[in-house]
Design an enzyme around this catalytic site. Structure first.
Site, PDB file in Angstrom:
ATOM      1  N   PRO A   2     -20.581 -97.980 -16.553  1.00 19.29           N
ATOM      2  CA  PRO A   2     -20.444 -98.926 -17.670  1.00 19.29           C
ATOM      3  C   PRO A   2     -21.492 -98.653 -18.743  1.00 19.29           C
ATOM      4  CG  PRO A   2     -20.324-100.060 -15.560  1.00 19.29           C
ATOM      5  CD  PRO A   2     -20.746 -98.653 -15.261  1.00 19.29           C
ATOM      6  N   GLU A   3     -21.044 -98.628 -19.995  1.00 22.96           N
ATOM      7  CA  GLU A   3     -21.948 -98.396 -21.120  1.00 22.96           C
ATOM      8  C   GLU A   3     -22.125 -99.693 -21.896  1.00 22.96           C
ATOM      9  OE1 GLU A   3     -20.877 -94.792 -23.282  1.00 22.96           O
ATOM     10  OE2 GLU A   3     -19.899 -93.973 -21.501  1.00 22.96           O
TER      11      GLU A   3
END
Length: 257
Positions: A2-3
């Site tokens: 996840p960014e």
């Protein structure tokens, strides 16, 4: 992994769901998290993002810092059995938050609020001049630099490809060779790309799901990442893939210079 947009999505959903609620119980299911203290009885006063980290601010001047790493995600359930691959859980008045993480890389830490500063967040008070002064002369490839969490927090492989494609910058350009105008294109493109991805609740290509178990929709907006062999939407060229630092990089050799 996840960014920034995925973590921001989680934080906004958590703020609406758990902020102001008291923790009735917390439980560890994985020995790798055995150091995590029990936060029972504490109230979650607010939720905020620190780079790629979720911060649950508690009423006792401490915060729970959750970094999801590769496959971690947070899941809200009002009722039902414990999900598979659950590693940590907290129960609140109206439901439960589970840390689900098949590969067991995610971390959960209780630290004094204000610790674990995230650094330069492109979406919050980012100082372009300070960035260029501190990093603009580095002899490192530009894609690697904008993914360096000590330089800019929150940008990972997917969004680095999208940002450079929109800015028209070749991912193998050396940072020191970029002009001020080119850096400004990168910063502007980053805010546009990341803002849209947040609006779409992140990019679901493999594991990513939001707090309620739903996929994001930004995968339908991608113009470079994963589009190898497809036509470039900017110039009509063909998207190609190369390897950089063990990761796949997608770009258009015609319009990214």
């Amino acid at each position: 992994m996840p960014e920034l947009p995925e973590v921001e999505t989680l934080c906004r959903q958590l703020q609406k769901t758990v902020a102001g609620k008291k923790v009735l119980a917390s439980e560890i299911f994985d020995s790798k998290l055995a150091h995590m203290e029990n936060i029972r009885g504490r109230t979650i006063s607010a939720v905020r993002r620190r780079g790629k980290t979720v911060e649950l601010i508690l009423s006792n001047r401490h915060s729970v810092f959750i970094h999801l790493r590769m496959t971690g995600r947070l899941l809200w359930l009002k009722e039902g059995d414990k999900p598979k691959h659950s590693r940590w859980h907290m129960s609140l008045t109206e439901g439960n938050v589970y840390l689900v993480d098949p590969r067991r890389f995610a971390t959960v830490k209780l630290l004094p609020t204000g610790d674990s500063a995230a650094g330069n967040d492109i979406m919050h008070d980012f100082d372009q001049h300070a960035f260029i002064a501190g990093h603009g002369r580095r002899k490192v490839k530009v894609k690697n630099l904008i993914m360096d969490q000590k330089a800019i927090t929150g940008i990972g492989n997917i969004y680095a490809c999208e940002i450079l494609h929109r800015a028209g910058i070749h991912p193998e350009r050396v940072a020191a060779a970029l002009t001020k105008k080119e850096w400004e294109k990168i910063f502007k493109s980053a805010k546009i790309i990341l803002t849209k991805a947040i609006e779409k609740r992140g990019t679901s290509i493999s594991d990513w799901r939001d707090l309620y178990g739903c996929q994001g929709e930004n995968q339908f907006e991608l113009r470079a990442y994963g589009r190898v062999g497809e036509q470039c939407g900017n110039c009509g060229g063909t998207i190609v893939r190369i390897k950089q630092g063990g990761r796949s990089t997608f770009y258009c050799p015609v319009c990214q210079k």
